[in-house]
Write an enzyme that holds these catalytic residues in place. Structure first.
Site, mmCIF file in Angstrom:
data_model
loop_
_atom_site.group_PDB
_atom_site.id
_atom_site.type_symbol
_atom_site.label_atom_id
_atom_site.label_comp_id
_atom_site.label_asym_id
_atom_site.label_seq_id
_atom_site.Cartn_x
_atom_site.Cartn_y
_atom_site.Cartn_z
ATOM 1 C CG ASP A 1 3.340 -5.686 0.218
ATOM 2 O OD1 ASP A 1 3.766 -5.795 1.380
ATOM 3 O OD2 ASP A 1 2.215 -4.887 -0.412
ATOM 4 C CG ASP B 1 -3.426 -5.637 2.986
ATOM 5 O OD1 ASP B 1 -3.480 -6.737 3.707
ATOM 6 O OD2 ASP B 1 -2.525 -4.955 3.357
#
Lengths: 313, 313
Positions: B204, B28
């Site tokens: 996720d 991320d």
């Protein structure tokens, strides 16, 4: 005994089934645990009473109950209940605790024999503090009672290593040569080597896993503190000659990071690395003894531990 | 970025080598992490400045630096920097944050393209809160910029499931059909099923491991709280049909004990059980879609989750 409880584990088929562990299990009697961990306890000839850390209830542990619990658990090797003193203590106090432990040894054996668990073993525990005469008396008396194996207890409680090794060296010759001798609660790789040299066959210790949880690795280079900043940029494995893939494959930098960040994976990886090294070390000692070259193996290990870790990058 | 640091990991050969992990890694950008975890932060057109939780230093994160960090890490899939709002927020605020994220998407793509990492992907992130019109605008604009894949961000932040699913259902048709669509931070098995039904390909989520660390298992019977006393004497496995040996072999009683006693082994076993179930679930969805029987698979899973765990003994 307290959580989840011996009767519960028995109802679930015993400890092997409960833990899904098919290999031998040795259980302690609880004597050391009660005396080292419990604030409130009362000890007399009959047994020991202590307060449960879980619910505050008073719990009684006698030699007979300790054997019953270990039988319920399905232990392969059970230990007699004994009294563990904190050292230093007076000779009178050490002698009293040693003789009480001997008396409990007899009761433990009677209780164990009444259960007829074929193929299972009960070990007696030598006590006597740092007094060599009392240790010898304890070892003789236990040998006369007769056990499947003999432990040396009440050591590794803070005394210097040379005191511990002196007690071991004086005690093992008194114990039956055909029975395993077990040094309880020991120790570092160096402790293990010196104790085997003096006739010890078995050990139990939290060091490989407890120290693994706190960022320490044991290798042929000695004890390595992975939280040390010298490892932060080091791409090399802990020990490229280890039998354990984790010790050969993961970088010191990654293990350092995991230990610093308190990642569970760090505790797991270092614990397995340490257990693998302890297994390798004991296997090496067994093979060296069989080949008649223990002194050579001892010197080679010592050299690695003294030289210490590989130089920093 | 902060510990052990992107430059350090790059010098050590990248994240795959550092973690000893040969499979794809998605990273991320840090936008969500900064905005959800940092007390002190300052956001403007240029980027976001925040205080490090490690040493208190002020750190700047721009779209370009976020791409640089992910490139240093060697991520297979990098995410653009975006601004994640906490909901509820005003339409003006949501629109402003969405357009800032779009602007950052363009800068992220320029920065990513300048690096020429062949075979690696950058994903844009759709924002727009719970406003369907703003979501559609964001999805169109991102598609025009062009990414290897498209994420839907800013959901699973506490809004009701039906709001989340409505945003997903409105957004996925706007995104290119040939590119993966990724719903960030989701979710429960039921969330996954409903989101796939609405066109999502990737997820996720911390749930399988975080909940595993806290005594919760996910199985075809739904979520099971192993700390519940009903499991204390239950010798049955969690799910005898699981693909995972741990779910088939270890008793509920043992998992209950490990969870109650906060044993690391409990966290490890339950995390692996949960990851295995999530993998099985996603594999089942893929196979059902290919076979044209997704609705049937969906109904069968729902039935198991609604029926819940097997009855107590």
């Amino acid at each position: 005994m307290l959580r989840p409880g011996a009767e519960r584990i028995s109802a679930l088929g015993g400890l092997h089934k409960f833990m899904n562990w098919p290999l031998p299990i040795l259980t302690d009697s609880g004597g050391f645990q009660v005396m080292s961990l419990s604030d409130l306890r009362k000890l007399d000839e009959k047994g020991v009473t202590f307060r449960s850390h879980l619910d505050g209830a008073m719990v009684e542990l006698t030699p007979e109950r300790a054997i019953e619990i270990q039988s319920l658990l399905g232990a392969d090797i059970s230990m007699q209940l004994d009294e563990c003193l904190k050292l230093p203590a007076s000779r009178e106090e050490i002698a009293r605790a040693m003789r009480l432990s001997l008396h409990w040894a007899e009761r433990s054996k009677r209780s164990f024999e009444g259960r007829e668990r074929d193929g299972f073993a009960l070990f007696g525990i030598v006590q006597g503090g740092d007094d060599l005469q009392l240790r010898t008396e304890s070892a003789h008396a236990l040998s006369d009672i007769g056990f499947e194996g003999y432990a040396i207890g009440g050591l590794a409680v803070g005394e210097p290593q040379d005191v511990m090794l002196k007690v071991v060296a004086e005690t093992t010759p008194v114990l039956p040569v055909k029975r395993p001798r077990y040094l309880m609660g020991v120790g570092t790789p160096h402790d293990l080597m010196e104790a085997v040299k003096r006739g010890i066959d078995m050990f139990d210790c939290v060091l490989p896993t407890r120290n693994g949880r706190h960022g320490m690795a044991f290798t042929r280079f000695g004890a390595i503190n992975l939280t040390n900043a010298r490892h932060a940029n080091d791409p090399r494995p802990l020990d490229e000659q280890s039998v354990h893939p984790v010790a050969r494959t993961y970088s010191r930098a990654y293990l350092h990071h995991l230990a610093k960040a308190n990642e569970i994976l760090g505790a797991v990886l270092l614990s397995t690395i340490n257990l693998a090294y302890y297994q390798t070390l004991m296997q090496g000692m067994r093979e060296a003894i069989e080949a008649g070259r223990f002194a050579h193996f001892h010197a080679a290990c010592d050299e690695g531990w003294v030289r210490g870790d590989i130089p920093a990058l």
